[in-house]
Write an enzyme that holds these catalytic residues in place. Structure first.
Site, short mmCIF file in Angstrom:
data_model
loop_
_atom_site.label_atom_id
_atom_site.label_comp_id
_atom_site.label_asym_id
_atom_site.label_seq_id
_atom_site.Cartn_x
_atom_site.Cartn_y
_atom_site.Cartn_z
N CYS A 79 -0.42 4.37 0.35
CA CYS A 79 -1.11 5.52 0.95
C CYS A 79 -0.25 6.16 2.03
O CYS A 79 0.71 5.57 2.52
CB CYS A 79 -2.48 5.11 1.50
SG CYS A 79 -2.47 4.42 3.16
N CYS A 129 0.84 -1.19 0.00
CA CYS A 129 0.00 0.00 0.00
C CYS A 129 0.88 1.25 0.00
O CYS A 129 1.79 1.37 0.82
CB CYS A 129 -0.92 0.00 1.23
SG CYS A 129 -2.05 1.42 1.26
N CYS A 183 -0.81 4.45 6.14
CA CYS A 183 -0.31 3.16 6.64
C CYS A 183 1.12 3.28 7.15
O CYS A 183 1.94 3.99 6.57
CB CYS A 183 -0.36 2.10 5.54
SG CYS A 183 -2.02 1.54 5.12
#
Length: 186
Positions: free
Chosen positions: A50, A48, A53
């Site tokens: 993003c 991920c 996180c």
């Protein structure tokens, strides 16, 4: 040139075990680590990009999977946990000592309510589901990553067998859209 995607991805992917029954996650504290027990394997494990996180030191991506919240229990040093951002959809529970995110829980109405987000690299047990795809790949640009290197990022993921998406993978996006349509009574 190899990019530091994530320690569990940098040397290829280790296949998980279909019969894996879970294990313990521990934060990075050298004494009194927070311990979270997972009573099953994760699903939809993925890289991920993003900005929310937790990522290991030097990693461009996190690796995170989901597990039913009923299979997640804090089994040591729960008093060290705090919620990183109480306004976020995913309530990320982090250790106040080392900052590692142990699990993220969705408490509000959401298509993934009932699933907790966890980082299996915090476990010493082997057999967790291997990453299945890379999500929110372009989001690393918003965190300062050089846009001219995005082709290299995608190529590196492809070289280890992971498709890249700038959202979640199609089955998860379909699940979100289906949930939204159902809520709207479409």
């Amino acid at each position: 040139m190899s990019l530091p995607l994530h320690p569990s991805l940098n040397n290829g992917i280790t296949k998980g075990s279909a019969n894996f029954s879970g294990g313990k996650l521990r934060c990075k504290c050298s004494s009194s680590p927070v311990e979270v027990t997972l009573a099953g394997n994760v699903a939809h494990n993925h890289a991920c990009g993003c900005s929310k996180c937790w990522k290991p030191e030097g990693a461009i991506f996190s690796v995170i999977g989901v597990i039913p919240k009923e299979q997640v229990s804090v089994t040591a040093n729960a008093d060290k946990l705090y919620i990183v951002d109480e306004s976020a959809a995913i309530q990320r529970h982090a250790c106040s000592g080392c900052g590692v995110h142990l699990y993220g829980r969705i408490e509000k109405e959401h298509p993934f309510k009932g699933l907790d987000f966890v980082h299996t690299e915090l476990s010493s047990e082997k057999g967790w589901q291997e990453p299945q795809f890379a999500a929110f790949v372009s989001s690393i640009i918003e965190q300062g990553f050089d846009p001219s290197k995005m082709d290299a990022v995608r190529a590196q993921f492809k070289s280890i067998g992971l498709e890249t998406y700038d959202a979640l993978n199609p089955p998860l996006m379909d699940a979100i859209a289906s949930w939204t349509a159902q809520k709207a009574k479409i």
